[in-house]
Design a protein around this motif. Structure first.
Motif, PDB file in Angstrom:
ATOM      1  N   HIS A  13      48.626  31.644  26.964  1.00 45.50           N
ATOM      2  CA  HIS A  13      48.584  32.315  28.269  1.00 45.50           C
ATOM      3  C   HIS A  13      47.268  32.036  28.999  1.00 45.50           C
ATOM      4  N   ASP A  14      46.958  30.763  29.163  1.00 47.37           N
ATOM      5  CA  ASP A  14      45.778  30.333  29.931  1.00 47.37           C
ATOM      6  C   ASP A  14      44.476  30.927  29.434  1.00 47.37           C
ATOM      7  N   ASN A  15      44.409  31.186  28.147  1.00 46.83           N
ATOM      8  CA  ASN A  15      43.180  31.622  27.472  1.00 46.83           C
ATOM      9  C   ASN A  15      42.648  32.976  27.950  1.00 46.83           C
ATOM     10  N   TRP A  16      43.560  33.887  28.278  1.00 40.88           N
ATOM     11  CA  TRP A  16      43.127  35.258  28.553  1.00 40.88           C
ATOM     12  C   TRP A  16      44.273  36.217  28.285  1.00 40.88           C
ATOM     13  N   LEU A  17      43.900  37.498  28.111  1.00 35.80           N
ATOM     14  CA  LEU A  17      44.852  38.543  27.733  1.00 35.80           C
ATOM     15  C   LEU A  17      44.787  39.696  28.725  1.00 35.80           C
ATOM     16  N   SER A  18      45.766  39.770  29.605  1.00 32.18           N
ATOM     17  CA  SER A  18      45.851  40.903  30.538  1.00 32.18           C
ATOM     18  C   SER A  18      46.256  42.151  29.757  1.00 32.18           C
ATOM     19  N   VAL A  19      46.086  43.307  30.372  1.00 29.56           N
ATOM     20  CA  VAL A  19      46.502  44.553  29.719  1.00 29.56           C
ATOM     21  C   VAL A  19      48.009  44.539  29.425  1.00 29.56           C
ATOM     22  N   PRO A  20      48.866  44.129  30.374  1.00 28.63           N
ATOM     23  CA  PRO A  20      50.293  44.066  30.028  1.00 28.63           C
ATOM     24  C   PRO A  20      50.593  43.109  28.861  1.00 28.63           C
TER      25      PRO A  20
ATOM     26  N   ILE B 149      37.672  44.178  32.513  1.00 25.31           N
ATOM     27  CA  ILE B 149      39.121  44.052  32.608  1.00 25.31           C
ATOM     28  C   ILE B 149      39.465  43.575  34.010  1.00 25.31           C
ATOM     29  N   SER B 150      40.406  42.664  34.087  1.00 27.24           N
ATOM     30  CA  SER B 150      40.776  42.047  35.352  1.00 27.24           C
ATOM     31  C   SER B 150      42.018  42.695  35.948  1.00 27.24           C
ATOM     32  N   ASN B 151      42.090  42.657  37.277  1.00 24.76           N
ATOM     33  CA  ASN B 151      43.294  43.084  37.985  1.00 24.76           C
ATOM     34  C   ASN B 151      44.198  41.890  38.285  1.00 24.76           C
ATOM     35  N   ALA B 152      43.791  40.702  37.835  1.00 24.70           N
ATOM     36  CA  ALA B 152      44.581  39.500  38.076  1.00 24.70           C
ATOM     37  C   ALA B 152      45.945  39.632  37.402  1.00 24.70           C
ATOM     38  N   LYS B 153      46.940  39.075  38.056  1.00 31.85           N
ATOM     39  CA  LYS B 153      48.299  39.104  37.515  1.00 31.85           C
ATOM     40  C   LYS B 153      48.488  37.951  36.540  1.00 31.85           C
ATOM     41  N   GLN B 154      49.247  38.222  35.497  1.00 23.58           N
ATOM     42  CA  GLN B 154      49.503  37.207  34.482  1.00 23.58           C
ATOM     43  C   GLN B 154      50.963  37.287  34.078  1.00 23.58           C
TER      44      GLN B 154
ATOM     45  N   TYR C 267      38.079  36.992  22.695  1.00 22.30           N
ATOM     46  CA  TYR C 267      39.259  37.343  23.487  1.00 22.30           C
ATOM     47  C   TYR C 267      38.809  37.610  24.916  1.00 22.30           C
ATOM     48  N   ASN C 268      39.487  36.971  25.857  1.00 21.27           N
ATOM     49  CA  ASN C 268      39.117  37.058  27.269  1.00 21.27           C
ATOM     50  C   ASN C 268      40.028  38.028  27.989  1.00 21.27           C
ATOM     51  N   GLN C 269      39.417  38.934  28.733  1.00 22.46           N
ATOM     52  CA  GLN C 269      40.165  39.978  29.424  1.00 22.46           C
ATOM     53  C   GLN C 269      40.381  39.668  30.892  1.00 22.46           C
ATOM     54  N   ARG C 270      40.017  38.475  31.291  1.00 28.08           N
ATOM     55  CA  ARG C 270      40.231  38.037  32.665  1.00 28.08           C
ATOM     56  C   ARG C 270      40.345  36.521  32.658  1.00 28.08           C
TER      57      ARG C 270
END
Length: 174
Positions: A47-54, A3-8, A80-83
């Protein structure tokens, strides 16, 4: 993938909402969860081919299900990409047939050529290399998936050519 901390930015455009509504129309109103996989695909693509937690939380809200029900699916399926990932994700099949035909060596070669490790993305954001489970093309081993397409009977030369085509923007992903 972790899981990424990157903002989306979450952007459910009217067009995306219309596509989600169309998908939901295929299921009974009280069974919205049945649309989870296709909805995740649509939302990820937008969404740029990834799914953030939010963003996963937003999907849960749209489908009127618990967030954990979305997390379970996103963490189970490699599609499904998490980052954030590169523009071009090379998904090497690494099950028996492909490995016996050299897929692991080709994945290592690709990583070395791009200057990254498996699961990483190049600093320019263009390429990500990952190993995945069976892609169902055992007769064409070794192979990889890039976008919606399979690249089969891979060799180092074919990898070199694919990288150059991607750099030149000549690879269609859909």
């Amino acid at each position: 993938m972790e899981i990424s901390n990157a903002k989306q930015e979450i952007n459910i455009t009217p067009e995306l909402q219309a596509r989600i509504d169309e998908l939901l129309s295929h299921y009974p109103a009280d069974k919205k969860k049945s649309a989870l996989l296709p909805v995740l695909h649509e939302v990820q693509d937008a969404h740029d081919n990834w799914l953030s937690v939010p963003l996963q939380d937003k999907v849960a809200e749209i489908l009127e299900i618990k967030p954990i029900e979305v997390y379970e699916v996103v963490t189970f399926y490699t599609m499904y990409n998490q980052r954030p990932i590169g523009n071009y994700m090379f998904e090497f099949c690494r099950t028996s047939c492909c490995c016996l035909r050299g897929a692991e060596d080709l994945m290592e070669y690709t990583c070395e050529k791009l200057g990254i490790k498996e699961g990483e993305t190049t600093p320019d954001g263009k390429f990500t290399v990952v190993g995945v489970e069976c892609l169902g093309a055992c007769g064409y081993a070794p192979m990889l998936q890039i976008g919606d397409y399979y690249k089969e009977h891979l060799t180092k030369e074919k990898i070199d050519q694919l990288i150059e085509e991607c750099k030149a923007g000549q690879v269609n992903l859909h």
